[in-house]
Every structure is written in C-alpha cells, then in structure tokens.
Design a protein around this motif. Structure first.
Motif, mmCIF file in Angstrom:
data_model
loop_
_atom_site.group_PDB
_atom_site.id
_atom_site.type_symbol
_atom_site.label_atom_id
_atom_site.label_comp_id
_atom_site.label_asym_id
_atom_site.label_seq_id
_atom_site.Cartn_x
_atom_site.Cartn_y
_atom_site.Cartn_z
ATOM 1 N N ASP A 82 0.754 -1.296 -0.029
ATOM 2 C CA ASP A 82 -0.166 0.032 -0.011
ATOM 3 C C ASP A 82 0.793 1.259 0.012
ATOM 4 O O ASP A 82 0.512 2.411 -0.805
ATOM 5 N N PHE B 68 1.098 4.358 -2.813
ATOM 6 C CA PHE B 68 0.832 5.550 -2.548
ATOM 7 C C PHE B 68 2.195 6.259 -2.993
ATOM 8 O O PHE B 68 1.914 7.699 -3.801
ATOM 9 N N ASP C 4 1.913 6.912 -6.726
ATOM 10 C CA ASP C 4 0.988 8.005 -7.240
ATOM 11 C C ASP C 4 1.477 9.230 -6.827
ATOM 12 O O ASP C 4 1.348 10.377 -7.464
ATOM 13 N N TYR C 5 2.030 9.374 -5.502
ATOM 14 C CA TYR C 5 2.602 10.874 -5.110
ATOM 15 C C TYR C 5 3.620 11.397 -5.882
ATOM 16 O O TYR C 5 3.580 12.763 -6.377
ATOM 17 N N LYS D 183 -4.737 8.689 -0.426
ATOM 18 C CA LYS D 183 -4.502 6.856 -0.299
ATOM 19 C C LYS D 183 -3.439 6.572 0.590
ATOM 20 O O LYS D 183 -2.860 5.534 0.686
ATOM 21 N N TYR D 184 -2.986 7.827 1.380
ATOM 22 C CA TYR D 184 -1.831 7.456 2.331
ATOM 23 C C TYR D 184 -2.256 6.113 3.237
ATOM 24 O O TYR D 184 -3.334 6.225 3.844
#
Lengths: 285, 107
Positions: free
Chosen positions: A42, A46, A49-50, A65-66
C-alpha cells in the motif's frame, strides 16, 4: 456396469488430495509477514501516485490514499490476541506500537501496549518495543517501562528499558514545559491523556524531572553501557543526553562557544557577557 | 521567523540584548545572499551543516532551537520551535529589565 463402477472408484481418491493442497495452514509468522507486506505494498502504491503527481491538487488526491497504520492495526492486534504466546504476537504488537499514530484510551496503540504489558514484560526481545515508546508521555508507557526495568531478567532488555525510561522522563518534562506555553492544545491533550493525568503533568517540577532523567542516564551508562541497540550502544546514546542535562538545561551555566562568523571572523559567546543573549540555531534550507 | 527576529532586534536597540545565530547552511555564498535579502543583520556562527560541531555539542535535533541566556551566563529558557511571539518577547523583556536594573533576575 462393473467397469463403470471401477472408473468412478478410480476418480474419487484424487479429489481430497487436490483439496488439501489448495489451503495450507498459515503460521502466525506467515500471517504477520503477510500483513507487513500488505502495508508495504500500500505504501509503495501511494509513493508511486505521489511521485507522479504534477499539481498540488493531484498531490492532495494522492495523500487520500496514504496507508494509515491505524487502519491496519486492528488486524495486527487480532493476530496477537489469537496467538498470545507466539513470537509473531510480539512482532505484531511491536508493529502497532511503532507505527500507529493515534494515542489515547481506546486506541490501537494503547491496546498493543496492554498486550505487551500482559505477556511480554519478561521477554529478552522486548528492548526495541521499549525504545519505540521512549517519546510517549502517557502513564501506561511509564508503568510498562518501569515493569520491564524491574522484572526482566535479560541484561539487554534492562539496558534498553533503562535508557528508554530516561528518555521518557526527559521528553515528558520538556513536552509539559512547551504545553504550558500553548493553552490552545490543553483540550487535545486532556482528551488524549485523561483530565486527571493531564493536570498531574502540569504540576510536574522540571528540575526534579531533569534530576530523575540524569540519574537514569547515569545508571544506564554505568550498568548497561555496552548493551547494543539498533543504532550503537546504550553508552553512545546516553553520552550526548547526559551532557545536555548537565550543561544545557535551564538553570545551568551556558558552555562557551568559539567559532567563525559568515565572514570568517572569529568570535565567542562569552564576548557578550553582561547582555541577555538569544542563541538561535537556524538554517535557511 | 525573520520578521519577528528583525523587529525584536530593533526593539532592543541600545539595551543589553543580543541575538546570536548558529547557522547550519552548507552553502556560504547562498547564505550570504539570503541574509542580505532577508536583512538578517545579527551575527551568526557558521556551523557548516546540521551536524556541525556547535549543533552536535549542543545536541540539537530540531530547527529552530532557541536558548535564552541571561546577563550572568545562565540558561533561562530553551524552546524547540518558536514559543510564539508573545512568550518570546515577554520572557526576553523580563530578563533585559533585570539586566538593566542590576538586580537578581527574577524566576
């Protein structure tokens, strides 16, 4: 008819064997690793994405979504609860205590601490848990650290608990000092720590607390100096803290500083004797 | 921080007070430019980086960290992060008054 029965009989034994291979029994250690992997996956998703976000808006969206450790914490707690004596339970409780952020009475962290207090106070592997708790200021943590220091038979664990307790006492005193200047946080801390304990903390004598921390650091250095920690030894961790308590706390005489200014000119802190000095450790980075 | 530090220095002109920095920037040239731009007129020790000799011996782990030392060289306050303008100014004024009056600084 005889041949058909023969065929059917040949098929049957194959089925149960296939069934057994589909569902192997996961050990608690396997389950723990699976949870750790889930969190890591996960986190990686994240970060991806970041990093690919190009605008402030996209970054904020990525942050939604963190992976909050508190969301996964109940699964670690469940694992520990179902297998209280398994070494994986200690790992699971340590994960929660290290990663969960929410503090207070019914938090996952508090439950993990209760689990550690119940089953692991005398474990030789409890050292890392003690150090992970050193920055807390709640009563439950203090009780736990003192219990490990008093009851644990392993020297490594005692050493870790001793320095963790010293850190705890010192950190609690300076947090209380800062809180006294920040009445806007009173309600937040009252809720987190309980009103009675919060008020007890506000009455803490900082000089007494620093003396207690100093005694604990000295005890840690004298008795457990060579005990290995994750980063160095108890001795190497204690040295700068002892110096700070003895020479850099309120009421002590400020040590001399000798250095050069931005233009390379030498000067000393004592050049300003007779004036009130605000020494400002700063950076423009 | 800089606007408040600037106004504090101005307010205390002529009084027994001095703001002394310990700077942890690695690039001296960029630092000089920044100091000119921000009108940072007070003197700083240049400590080379966050692990510099002065910051290390003072066990600094957070920036800014502020120490207030009275006219007799005794540490009277330590703040990690600014305690807010009012707390900072009130604390310093109290100590400066005591330094001017020549009395024992009140606790």
């Amino acid at each position: 008819m005889y041949r058909m029965v023969g065929v059917v009989l040949l098929l049957l034994p194959a089925l149960p064997a296939a069934g057994a291979e589909d569902k192997p029994k996961d050990t608690p250690a396997d389950q723990y690793q699976a949870l750790v992997k889930q969190y890591q996956d996960d986190m990686n998703a994240f970060m991806k994405d970041y990093r690919s976000a190009k605008t402030q808006e996209e970054r904020q969206k990525a942050f939604e979504k963190y992976p909050q450790p508190d969301k996964l914490a109940p699964k670690f707690l469940e694992l520990a609860e179902k297998n209280p004596k398994d070494p994986a339970a200690l790992d699971a409780l340590l994960w929660v205590v290290t990663n969960a952020r929410v503090q207070g009475k019914d938090s996952a962290r508090s439950k993990a601490l209760a689990g550690l207090s119940k089953d692991w106070v005398e474990s030789p592997k409890i050292g890392p848990a003690c150090l992970a708790l050193a920055q807390s200021i709640d009563k439950q943590t203090e009780t736990f650290l003192r219990a490990v220091l008093d009851k644990n038979p392993s020297r490594d664990a005692q050493g870790a608990a001793c320095v963790a307790l010293a850190e705890y006492v010192k950190n609690r005193a300076s947090t209380v000092d800062q809180l006294k200047n920040q009445p806007q946080f009173a309600k937040v801390y009252e809720n987190m720590l309980g009103k009675d304990y919060y008020q007890e903390l506000m009455k803490l004598d900082p000089e007494k607390a620093n003396k207690e921390a100093e005694d604990l650091y000295e005890r840690a250095a004298d008795k457990y100096g060579d005990v290995k920690l994750a980063n160095g030894t108890v001795g190497s961790m204690v040295k700068p803290q002892l110096f700070e308590i003895r020479h850099l706390s309120v009421g002590k005489k400020a040590p001399e500083i000798e250095g050069e200014d931005i233009d390379g000119k030498k000067f000393k802190l004592s050049d300003y004797k007779g004036k009130v000095v605000m020494l400002d450790f700063w950076g423009n980075w | 921080m800089y606007p408040h530090e600037r106004s504090l220095v101005k307010k205390m002109e002529g009084k027994p007070f001095v703001l002394v920095g310990v700077n942890s920037d690695m690039d001296k040239k960029a630092l000089k430019e920044a100091m000119e731009k921000e009108q940072i007129t007070w003197r700083s020790f240049w400590d080379q980086n966050t692990g510099g000799p002065i910051a290390s011996s003072w066990n600094i782990h957070g920036w800014p960290t502020l120490y207030v030392i009275d006219d007799k060289g005794i540490i009277r306050h330590k703040w990690v992060g600014s305690p807010g303008e009012k707390v900072m100014d009130d604390s310093i004024e109290k100590l400066v008054k005591a330094a001017e009056g020549g009395n024992e600084p009140g606790k």
